[in-house]
Write an enzyme that holds these catalytic residues in place. Structure first.
Site, PDB file in Angstrom:
ATOM      1  N   LEU A 118       0.880  -1.171   0.000  1.00  0.00           N
ATOM      2  CA  LEU A 118       0.000   0.000   0.000  1.00  0.00           C
ATOM      3  C   LEU A 118       0.911   1.213   0.000  1.00  0.00           C
ATOM      4  O   LEU A 118       1.916   1.238   0.721  1.00  0.00           O
ATOM      5  CB  LEU A 118      -0.892   0.027   1.243  1.00  0.00           C
ATOM      6  N   ASP A 119       0.578   2.235  -0.800  1.00  0.00           N
ATOM      7  CA  ASP A 119       1.451   3.404  -0.786  1.00  0.00           C
ATOM      8  C   ASP A 119       1.343   4.109   0.564  1.00  0.00           C
ATOM      9  O   ASP A 119       0.440   3.848   1.357  1.00  0.00           O
ATOM     10  CB  ASP A 119       1.174   4.328  -1.983  1.00  0.00           C
ATOM     11  N   VAL A 120       2.292   4.991   0.817  1.00  0.00           N
ATOM     12  CA  VAL A 120       2.453   5.557   2.155  1.00  0.00           C
ATOM     13  C   VAL A 120       1.184   6.261   2.643  1.00  0.00           C
ATOM     14  O   VAL A 120       0.856   6.208   3.838  1.00  0.00           O
ATOM     15  CB  VAL A 120       3.682   6.507   2.197  1.00  0.00           C
ATOM     16  N   THR A 122      -1.934   5.555   1.776  1.00  0.00           N
ATOM     17  CA  THR A 122      -3.104   4.677   1.765  1.00  0.00           C
ATOM     18  C   THR A 122      -3.134   3.831   3.027  1.00  0.00           C
ATOM     19  O   THR A 122      -2.114   3.295   3.462  1.00  0.00           O
ATOM     20  CB  THR A 122      -3.102   3.777   0.514  1.00  0.00           C
TER      21      THR A 122
END
Length: 254
Positions: A118-120, A122
């Protein structure tokens, strides 16, 4: 699987375990209840219904199902669901000292792999395990499993915008078509949308929303395949159930 004579194709007899013991060890029932399940025809081994109480199985190699749900192989592995907070990197180490997944994991769990990323910015569900083969298989592009995201989009998405999202969006790395799009709510300045898709492309949901002109101001992953985030608090973990692990093994073709 062994016959009633205790003979198996999968390995020497000492590796075999009584079927009711395997079911009980998975936490599905007591041994006596497991015996009743077997006699009632509710248990399958390698696709065949088994009703003989003397049956022995290889708990690692044989595929055991109760009422159609798979019991995962007996292994000494950890499988956790983590509700990743926003602002946390999907890694276990960061040379710059920023928050990572490791900060939210039980110390006794040891070194774990994350299944997907998951991106930072999200938040939401990420699966953690020390079963490297399992993590690699589930993360592989050929086993892209469906994931559900809740998007809080800036602006009011009218029905036309929702249709455009549902039909798919062309991004710089190709066309992306969601499996399902569901309008949750609209207010005067934002829209809540639930998006289901298989793609594991980097930041794909955010890029879709940007391309439509409704950037995501908040994004959370609610489900990965059969595993749901549910009411797990932000920053907390829980162990996956035997049924959940079995379902993931099926999805990964293990």
């Amino acid at each position: 699987m062994a016959s009633e004579h205790g003979h198996s194709d999968g390995g020497p007899d000492e590796e075999l375990v009584r079927l009711q013991k395997v079911i009980a060890a998975a936490g599905l029932a007591s041994r006596r209840e497991a015996e009743e399940m077997i006699v009632a025809g509710r248990v399958e081994v390698n696709g065949h219904t088994v009703t003989q109480l003397g049956t022995r199985v290889d708990p690692v190699r044989d595929v055991v199902r109760v009422d159609g749900s798979r019991i995962p192989p007996q292994r000494h592995h950890v499988y956790l669901a983590l509700n990743k907070p926003s602002g946390v990197l999907s890694t276990l180490d960061d040379p710059e000292g920023r928050p990572t997944l490791k900060d939210y994991l039980p110390r006794k769990a040891g070194r774990l792999f994350h299944v997907g990323r998951l991106d930072v910015d999200t938040e939401g569900l990420i699966i953690m395990t020390n079963d490297g083969d399992f993590a690699q298989r589930l993360s592989h592009p050929s086993f892209e499993i469906d994931k559900v995201y809740m998007v809080e989009a800036s602006g009011v998405m009218d029905n036309s915008a929702m249709r455009r999202l549902a039909k798919g969006v062309t991004l710089e790395d190709g066309f992306i078509h969601p499996d399902k799009v569901k309008l949750v709510s609209r207010t005067s300045n934002k829209t809540l949308v639930e998006i289901t898709l298989h793609s594991g492309r980097n930041r794909v949901v955010r890029r879709m929303m940007d391309a439509l002109g409704f950037p995501a101001v908040r994004l959370a992953r609610l489900r990965v395949g059969p595993i749901r985030l549910g009411n797990l608090p932000s920053g907390q973990t829980r162990e996956l159930t035997s049924t959940e692990i079995g379902a993931l093994y099926d999805r990964a073709g293990l």
